[in-house]
Scaffold this active site. Structure first.
Site, short mmCIF file in Angstrom:
data_model
loop_
_atom_site.label_atom_id
_atom_site.label_comp_id
_atom_site.label_asym_id
_atom_site.label_seq_id
_atom_site.Cartn_x
_atom_site.Cartn_y
_atom_site.Cartn_z
N CYS A 33 0.84 -1.21 0.00
CA CYS A 33 0.00 0.00 0.00
C CYS A 33 0.87 1.25 0.00
CB CYS A 33 -0.94 -0.01 1.20
SG CYS A 33 -1.99 1.46 1.27
N CYS A 65 -0.43 4.12 2.15
CA CYS A 65 -0.23 3.92 3.60
C CYS A 65 1.24 4.14 3.98
CB CYS A 65 -0.59 2.51 4.03
SG CYS A 65 -2.06 1.83 3.30
N ASP A 66 2.15 3.60 3.19
CA ASP A 66 3.55 3.50 3.64
C ASP A 66 4.55 4.33 2.86
OD1 ASP A 66 2.72 1.68 5.57
OD2 ASP A 66 2.87 -0.01 4.20
#
Ligand code: NDP
Length: 318
Positions: A138, A141-142
């Protein structure tokens, strides 16, 4: 002696942001929801580290901790949370029949499907080893953790193209590993990717190993499947964007889905083709797939379940 069946007003399947949010709303509406967590209680977010994009956590929060907060909030209003997975369903008549752990059958007036989706992985041992330590599925997200660094992303669909351009804004360089000599992504996304200067597209390339120092990723070994030439790209982050699989197999044959298995709901609604069955979160959303959007559709599902039940009661009284 026949076994007495448990009858519930609202059964929620799944314990990610969608399921727990549905539970909070359903419990507050006095639907006395019963929620089955599935095998991965807390869902995909329990497998991530910091979550910095969920509103209400200005300093960020760890994924597992956030899901614990969701659970506590759902329980606070009386949700009956149970560990277990739903092994089969029968939506042929009302109330719906749902089998838990291949043993117990529950009768449910409404069912909220929030079973989520799972990222597809390449299946390499080294990918598993460094998952969360440089390997991620992701970018949104990261990606932030790799600011100013060099990263690689595998995949050639719309997700990979979108995530590569997202990463390109944060990272110094993004290697995009495409296994064929062309993209699968839409023309517009390909155009955007090709015109992002710090994305280097490497075609005909397979990932053979994620290289690391035992703690974190330090590179990725790639193989050109035409020339058979092998080399290591020096990267600190490796993103996998080869698609997601919605966890909807048990609903096949009952609920309308697209060819990938994403549940099709009515426009602007979480209603499915089956009366009293609602779907929310990543099981139904292949576009946004964010915790906050999953929570939003979880709320919608509970409100719609409540209205559906109120409508039924009204019909009985009249
Ligand atoms: P897709 O299934 O469309 O694409 C997956 C990509 O991963 C393909 O390019 C495939 O390669 C590649 N791939 C699969 N397995 C491997 C492997 N083992 N090694 C290397 N590469 C691999 O998935 P997406 O998640 O990209 O998209 C899913 C759906 O969501 C699509 O319909 C897409 O259009 C949609 N979507 C729309 C967006 C938008 O409109 N903004 C954004 C994101 C997704 P190959 O091509 O060789 O098969």
């Amino acid at each position: 002696m026949s076994q007495e069946l448990e009858h519930v007003k609202c059964l929620i399947i799944g314990s990610g942001p969608a399921g727990y949010t549905a539970a909070i709303y359903a419990a507050r509406a006095d639907l006395k929801p019963v929620l089955y967590t599935g095998m991965l209680a807390g869902g995909q977010l329990t497998q991530t580290t910091d979550v910095d994009n969920f509103p209400g956590y200005p300093k960020g929060i760890m994924g597992p901790e956030m899901m614990e907060d969701f659970r506590i909030q759902a329980e606070r209003f009386g949700t009956d949370i149970r560990f277990g997975y739903i092994s089969s369903v029968d939506f042929s008549s009302l109330p719906h029949k749902v089998v838990v752990d291949e043993e117990k059958t529950i009768l449910a007036d409404t069912v909220i499907i929030s079973t989520g989706a799972s990222a597809k992985w390449l299946g390499l041992e080294s990918e598993q080893k460094y998952n969360g330590f440089g390997v991620s599925a992701c970018a949104v997200c990261d990606g932030f953790f790799f600011r100013g660094q060099d990263v690689a992303i595998v995949g050639a669909g719309d997700t990979a193209a979108e995530e590569a351009t997202y990463l390109a804004k944060l990272c110094r360089k993004v290697y995009m590993l495409v296994r064929r000599d062309e993209f699968r992504a839409s023309k517009a996304m390909v155009h955007r990717t090709l015109h992002t200067p710090n994305i280097e597209i490497i075609y005909n390339t397979e990932t053979t190993e994620i290289v690391g120092d035992g703690q974190n990723v330090t590179g990725v070994r790639v193989l050109n499947n035409k020339t058979k030439e092998e080399r290591i790209l020096d990267v600190t982050g490796f993103f996998v964007a080869i698609g997601h699989k919605p966890n909807t197999d048990i609903f096949k044959g009952w609920i309308h889905m697209d060819e990938t298995g994403y549940i099709i709901t009515h426009p602007d609604s979480t209603r499915t083709n089956v009366e009293g069955v609602f779907a929310c979160g990543d099981a139904q959303d292949h576009i946004y797939r964010q915790a906050v959007t999953a929570a939003g559709t979880g709320c919608m599902a509970a409100l719609e379940a409540e209205r559906y039940l109120a409508g039924k009661e009204h019909m009985i009284i009249v």
